[in-house]
Design an enzyme around this catalytic site. Structure first.
Site, PDB file in Angstrom:
ATOM      1  CG  HIS A 164      40.570  37.560  42.490  1.00  0.00           C
ATOM      2  ND1 HIS A 164      39.227  37.818  42.666  1.00  0.00           N
ATOM      3  CD2 HIS A 164      40.677  36.220  42.344  1.00  0.00           C
ATOM      4  CE1 HIS A 164      38.545  36.691  42.647  1.00  0.00           C
ATOM      5  NE2 HIS A 164      39.409  35.686  42.433  1.00  0.00           N
ATOM      6  CG  ASP A 187      41.157  32.297  40.216  1.00  0.00           C
ATOM      7  OD1 ASP A 187      40.783  33.147  41.053  1.00  0.00           O
ATOM      8  OD2 ASP A 187      40.375  31.645  39.506  1.00  0.00           O
ATOM      9  CG  HIS A 233      37.485  36.059  38.456  1.00  0.00           C
ATOM     10  ND1 HIS A 233      38.758  35.688  38.088  1.00  0.00           N
ATOM     11  CD2 HIS A 233      37.207  35.355  39.579  1.00  0.00           C
ATOM     12  CE1 HIS A 233      39.230  34.809  38.945  1.00  0.00           C
ATOM     13  NE2 HIS A 233      38.313  34.589  39.877  1.00  0.00           N
ATOM     14  NE  ARG A 267      39.083  28.490  41.558  1.00  0.00           N
ATOM     15  CZ  ARG A 267      39.825  29.370  42.220  1.00  0.00           C
ATOM     16  NH1 ARG A 267      39.378  30.603  42.392  1.00  0.00           N
ATOM     17  NH2 ARG A 267      40.995  29.038  42.709  1.00  0.00           N
TER      18      ARG A 267
HETATM   19  C1  SIN Z   1      36.477  32.917  42.285  1.00  0.00           C
HETATM   20  O1  SIN Z   1      36.973  33.999  42.551  1.00  0.00           O
HETATM   21  O2  SIN Z   1      37.140  32.015  41.823  1.00  0.00           O
HETATM   22  C2  SIN Z   1      34.999  32.711  42.508  1.00  0.00           C
HETATM   23  C3  SIN Z   1      34.155  33.383  41.502  1.00  0.00           C
HETATM   24  C4  SIN Z   1      32.686  33.256  41.831  1.00  0.00           C
HETATM   25  O3  SIN Z   1      32.337  32.601  42.815  1.00  0.00           O
HETATM   26  O4  SIN Z   1      31.876  33.792  41.079  1.00  0.00           O
END
Ligand code: SIN
Length: 276
Positions: free
Chosen positions: A96, A98, A251, A266
């Site tokens: 995905h 973000d 990612h 994050r």
């Molecule tokens: C996310 O998708 O923002 C999380 C990525 C992660 O936890 O490695």
């Protein structure tokens, strides 16, 4: 001394010789250039507090608070990406990008390792610019002028299976109401480099196509983008930070550490409207 090394041919740059708490304007300019050129930048051995994380983020852009993720209790600007040992579902466990469900999607995300499992919990990153460039000319022509709809409803809204399984780590289902329309191929707002901008998590369909044609084209694009040559697997260590460009990368947080705890912090950054 600040040094950069490519993480892989397609995506990611590793920066060493830098303490993110004390970077000069010249170093920051170099970091910005490398980031936009490579889609993801990785830092190791950073001793940071939540305040340092926020200060680094604010050098880039205004913070975009994610309305669905639980926040770090002391710092509402920071989203908590957490999986406890007794939980089976992780956050971000599929390809995905973000915030593509927003009309002005977040520019980037800065993820800081807080508590890591002994084994597993890596994150995969993929370059959607490299994936675009590797498409054949017919497919490039086919998708050149298309737009797609993206939504948060099926992930974060009332009754969404994903939200149910993730439980109290997601909230504000009532805010999962708006959809967004973006070009299927965007021109990166900083570099101008073209990238594929659809993703299996949030893209609900290609506008102007029948449901069958839309699904077939999306599946074809996803199969292409998921090829290993476009991706890099990042192994987290204490002190690691990864920052990715949501306009040019995908990612995927791997969920291979059941029974162990993983906590990440994050921060997402405000972006600009996207154009083809
Ligand atoms: C996310 O998708 O923002 C999380 C990525 C992660 O936890 O490695």
């Amino acid at each position: 001394m600040l040094h950069f090394e490519k993480a892989s041919d397609a995506v990611g740059i590793i920066a060493t010789g830098i303490d993110l708490k004390t970077i000069t304007d010249a170093e920051f300019a170099e970091i910005q250039k490398q980031f936009f050129d490579h889609g993801v930048i990785f830092f190791r051995d950073q001793e940071m507090t939540e305040e340092d994380h926020i200060a680094f983020a604010e050098r880039w852009a205004e913070i975009e608070v994610n309305r669905f993720f639980a926040a770090v209790p002391t710092h509402p600007q920071i989203a908590l990406v957490l999986k406890e040992p007794d939980q089976t579902k992780n956050i971000g466990g599929g390809w995905h990008t973000d915030h593509s469900y927003d009309q002005i999607p977040a520019m980037g995300s800065i993820l800081r390792a807080i508590d890591l499992p002994q084994t597993g919990g890596d994150t995969l990153f993929a370059s959607m610019a490299a994936a675009y460039e590797a498409l054949d000319d017919d497919t490039k022509a086919e998708i050149a002028d298309l737009k797609a709809t993206h939504s948060s409803r099926h992930i974060f809204g009332y009754g969404a299976a994903e939200a149910g399984e993730v439980g109290e780590r997601f909230s504000n289902a009532d805010k999962a109401t708006q959809d967004a329309i973006h070009p299927v191929v965007l021109a990166h707002p900083v570099t101008g480099r073209k990238a594929i901008y659809v993703n299996a998590a949030f893209t609900t369909g290609i506008n102007g196509l029948s449901e069958d044609d839309s699904t077939a084209l999306l599946q074809k694009l996803y199969a292409h983008c998921m090829q290993e040559q476009f991706s890099y697997r990042f192994e987290w260590q204490p002190g690691s930070i990864a920052m990715w460009d949501n306009r040019s990368t995908w990612h995927w947080a791997l969920n291979d550490y059941h029974g162990q705890r993983r906590e990440m912090h994050r921060i997402t950054l405000k972006g600009v409207p996207l154009a083809a």
